[in-house]
Structures are given as C-alpha cells and as structure tokens.
Design an enzyme around this catalytic site. Sequence first.
Site, PDB file in Angstrom:
ATOM      1  N   ASN A 269      36.679  40.326  47.193  1.00  0.00           N
ATOM      2  CA  ASN A 269      36.133  39.109  46.580  1.00  0.00           C
ATOM      3  C   ASN A 269      36.033  38.072  47.694  1.00  0.00           C
ATOM      4  O   ASN A 269      37.030  37.462  48.077  1.00  0.00           O
ATOM      5  CB  ASN A 269      37.087  38.649  45.459  1.00  0.00           C
ATOM      6  CG  ASN A 269      36.609  37.380  44.772  1.00  0.00           C
ATOM      7  OD1 ASN A 269      35.613  36.786  45.186  1.00  0.00           O
ATOM      8  ND2 ASN A 269      37.329  36.962  43.753  1.00  0.00           N
TER       9      ASN A 269
ATOM     10  N   ARG B 152      33.018  41.785  44.142  1.00  0.00           N
ATOM     11  CA  ARG B 152      32.712  40.815  43.100  1.00  0.00           C
ATOM     12  C   ARG B 152      31.511  40.000  43.583  1.00  0.00           C
ATOM     13  O   ARG B 152      31.559  39.383  44.650  1.00  0.00           O
ATOM     14  CB  ARG B 152      33.897  39.879  42.895  1.00  0.00           C
ATOM     15  CG  ARG B 152      33.559  38.804  41.897  1.00  0.00           C
ATOM     16  CD  ARG B 152      34.605  37.723  41.897  1.00  0.00           C
ATOM     17  NE  ARG B 152      34.290  36.743  40.875  1.00  0.00           N
ATOM     18  CZ  ARG B 152      34.514  35.449  41.001  1.00  0.00           C
ATOM     19  NH1 ARG B 152      35.045  34.961  42.110  1.00  0.00           N
ATOM     20  NH2 ARG B 152      34.211  34.633  40.031  1.00  0.00           N
TER      21      ARG B 152
ATOM     22  N   HIS C 114      32.615  34.854  34.515  1.00  0.00           N
ATOM     23  CA  HIS C 114      33.903  35.471  34.127  1.00  0.00           C
ATOM     24  C   HIS C 114      33.706  36.788  33.369  1.00  0.00           C
ATOM     25  O   HIS C 114      34.597  37.237  32.657  1.00  0.00           O
ATOM     26  CB  HIS C 114      34.746  34.530  33.229  1.00  0.00           C
ATOM     27  CG  HIS C 114      35.331  33.371  33.952  1.00  0.00           C
ATOM     28  ND1 HIS C 114      35.445  32.118  33.382  1.00  0.00           N
ATOM     29  CD2 HIS C 114      35.861  33.269  35.195  1.00  0.00           C
ATOM     30  CE1 HIS C 114      35.998  31.285  34.247  1.00  0.00           C
ATOM     31  NE2 HIS C 114      36.254  31.961  35.357  1.00  0.00           N
TER      32      HIS C 114
ATOM     33  N   ARG D  37      36.174  20.751  37.424  1.00  0.00           N
ATOM     34  CA  ARG D  37      34.822  20.663  36.851  1.00  0.00           C
ATOM     35  C   ARG D  37      34.862  19.997  35.486  1.00  0.00           C
ATOM     36  O   ARG D  37      35.766  20.248  34.684  1.00  0.00           O
ATOM     37  CB  ARG D  37      34.209  22.058  36.699  1.00  0.00           C
ATOM     38  CG  ARG D  37      33.832  22.677  38.019  1.00  0.00           C
ATOM     39  CD  ARG D  37      33.238  24.063  37.821  1.00  0.00           C
ATOM     40  NE  ARG D  37      33.841  24.985  38.773  1.00  0.00           N
ATOM     41  CZ  ARG D  37      34.063  26.269  38.541  1.00  0.00           C
ATOM     42  NH1 ARG D  37      33.722  26.813  37.393  1.00  0.00           N
ATOM     43  NH2 ARG D  37      34.620  27.007  39.454  1.00  0.00           N
TER      44      ARG D  37
ATOM     45  N   GLU E 277      40.773  41.596  36.958  1.00  0.00           N
ATOM     46  CA  GLU E 277      39.376  41.754  37.350  1.00  0.00           C
ATOM     47  C   GLU E 277      39.215  42.836  38.413  1.00  0.00           C
ATOM     48  O   GLU E 277      38.206  43.536  38.446  1.00  0.00           O
ATOM     49  CB  GLU E 277      38.821  40.407  37.838  1.00  0.00           C
ATOM     50  CG  GLU E 277      38.635  39.427  36.682  1.00  0.00           C
ATOM     51  CD  GLU E 277      38.528  37.982  37.121  1.00  0.00           C
ATOM     52  OE1 GLU E 277      39.573  37.389  37.458  1.00  0.00           O
ATOM     53  OE2 GLU E 277      37.414  37.441  37.125  1.00  0.00           O
TER      54      GLU E 277
END
Length: 404
Positions: free
Chosen positions: A11, A91, A180, A241, A383
């Site tokens: 990733n 990813r 996600h 965010r 993940e």
Amino acid sequence: MSRASLVLVVNAGSSSLKYQLLDPTVGATHATGIVERIGVDGHLRQVAGDVEHEQDVACPDHGTALDAALTAMRDHGPGFDPDSLLAVGHRVVHGGEEFGQPVVIDESVIQAVTELAPLAPLHNPANLKGIEATTHAFPRIPQVAVFDTAFHHTIPPSAHTYAVPREWRDKHGVRRYGFHGTSFAYVSRRAATLLDRPVDEVNLVVLHLGNGASACAVREGQSVETSMGLSPLEGLVMGTRSGDVDPSLGAYLARVAGLDPGDYDEALNRRSGLKGLTGDSDFREVQSRRSRGDADAGLAFDVTVHRLLKYTGGYAVLLGRVDALVFTGGIGENSPELRAAVMEGLGLLGLELDETANADGEPERKVTSAQSRVPAYVIPTNEELEIARACLEVLGAAGTQGAD
Ligand code: ADP
C-alpha cells in the site's frame, strides 16, 4: 518452500510504503511493516511474529524503500525467498468506472490508473510508484491491482448519480464512486459468517470509522450505497476531513474571504473534521478531552454521532431489512463510547446494547444483547488479507480456506 504460496501486499502512499507478507490460504501473516518519510530521510518499522524491528534507512524513493523492506524481512523476520512469492497485491485507491474487479497489472492497467489520477491526485500516482518498485524488483511475479472503489460497482444509478449538469457527468466522470471497498468486502464476509448465513443473503449497515470514515449499505452481500462520493471527502465527519457541507460553501468563501479552490480543498481535507472542531484529529484525544468536560471535544463527538445516525438511519430505510450493524476501523473497533452513542440513537432499529460485551472482549464480537432485534458486531478489518485473497482469485488459484 517448493510451491509459491505467499502474497506481498503493498500500500504505497506519497511518502510511505506499507507492506505485509502473508499466506492467504491459511490467513497467516508473516511480516507487516511500514517505511515512512520516503524522499525525506526514511524510517522503517516491522513486526514479524514476536520480533519488532525499527531502524532509520536512507530512502530517496519507493524503490529503495522496497529494498529496505525486503532486507528487513530477510534479516529481522521470516526470511524472504522470492521463489515463495505467488503475487504482489497492490492497494489502488481509484478504479473509476472501469475496474469493478481486481486485475493483473499490465501496461493498459497502468495507463488507466494514470488517467484516473485527476480523480485521486493524492493516491493513484503514489500507488503507481509502489507498482513500479515491485515490478522492477520482481519482473516475473504477477502484480495485481485491488481497487478501493471496486466493491461499490454494484451501487445503482439512483444512488451514484449527482443531480448536476449532463456535461460534467458525461465528460468528467462526475458521479459517486465510494471508497474503503476492500474493507467493506472483508467485513461483510465476516459478518455473514458470524450470522451463519451465505454472504449473498445478508443485509448490513457497515461503519468503517478510522482517520478516514465511511458507511456502506450492503444488500445481499453487495454495496448499494456508501457515504463517500466522487472523492473520499463526502459523508461522515473524519479525522481531518469535513464530510458533507453545503456545496455552495466554496463559492461563498471565495466571495467573502477570497479563498481560492486549492486552499478550500486543502482546508476541507486537512484542517476540518475533528481537527477543525477541536484542533486534534485523533479520536482518542477527542474522547479524553470530552471526558474532562472540554466543550469543543463534546461538540465534535456529538456532530460525529449525529452524522452517523443520519446515514445509518437512512441506510436502514433503503435496505428495508437490516440483519446486522457492523463497526470497524480504528474508532469503530476501539471506542465503546462511540458505539454506545450510535446504538442508543438507533432505537428505531431495536438495537439493545450489551454493556459488558461493548466495553471489552475478543477483538471480533457481538456487542448487543440476546434480546436485541438486530445484532451489532465489532469486526476488525483486514484489508491486506482481502487483497491477498483477491490475488488468489484473480490468478485462479485453488480454493481459499482458513481464517474466513
Ligand atoms: P486509518 O484510517 O488511518 O487506517 P485507523 O483505522 O487506524 O485509521 O483509525 C485511527 C483512529 O482510531 C484514530 O482517530 C484513533 O484515535 C482511533 N483509535 C484508535 N484506538 C482507539 C481507542 N482505543 N479508542 C478510541 N479511538 C481509537
């Protein structure tokens, strides 16, 4: 090892490279690590079994960061034999409308991911650097791209269409994509196992709450709605965010404060959310300040919960039937306070909290009482394992088993 069975999951961020070496057929992780501060100085941390290793390493680019990771696995971990590698799984954040499934990376995939960069300017170019580094290191090993957006390809047009001019939609890919996805896919499968039903029969509301946060409505194992949109900015309150704001805010601030689009984007992505409300982006800090009576932290918690209730309640209505509510991500997995507040607000769904189970227990567990009309679960996301399994699937390798 005679037969290649391991997957290296990568990733890559703009200045970091996370890696994990695992065997997806049995769900075993051999090493997990991160190289940070790439292009600045370089620092590596790795855990392999019970061996923790940390060192400063000079890393001018992602290629040297990968070399450092391979050396660390060789010298301070499980060993590293390239012949044991079945695939490298990457990813990749944005797969646009094109990629609804993982794919073996070739020139055309690299081209497509490059062309999608305007939709994910912080992520896709960084992901490509990771791909470049591992392709150079292992030219004969299949490289697989697993997209964060792919799980949401099943979202119907009624949910992914913004009511904006046709030209924006047709020419510039303006629509909701969702992110996600790898986490939602993994967690949905686990939830189905806990419910003892096939995944294509279960309806779920999944809340992935980490630094980034999004909710997903899953009908019969497929995503039908999610809170992130064109970018990961839409939806829930996050670490830095804002999530949802009035779309006129940018134009308003341009008029009254002369804010330009770049500053506006930066403020909503990096200086908003918990950070904007409290000065701290870390939820643990916000919680601890709230417990000491800090008013900003109290408001931030309330705004976070309010937004979660709006989404979760709306998703329950869309689904018509909810078989389980699922919490995952750093906050979802570790904050009993947040879970309790969300479940308390969802009286309509008939969720009845089990306070003892909510406070503590196995990482993966049910947190509602036996009487609860709908169960709620904490399910730690994984993940990397989902990416590694996707590699097996796309390469047509024999059936997966073990940690489901
Ligand atoms: P990322 O999106 O970067 O992968 P994580 O899923 O690791 O993020 O989640 C990070 C968030 O989880 C942080 O806000 C952190 O404060 C929060 N978190 C971690 N542990 C706890 C805890 N014990 N209680 C509350 N929040 C926690």
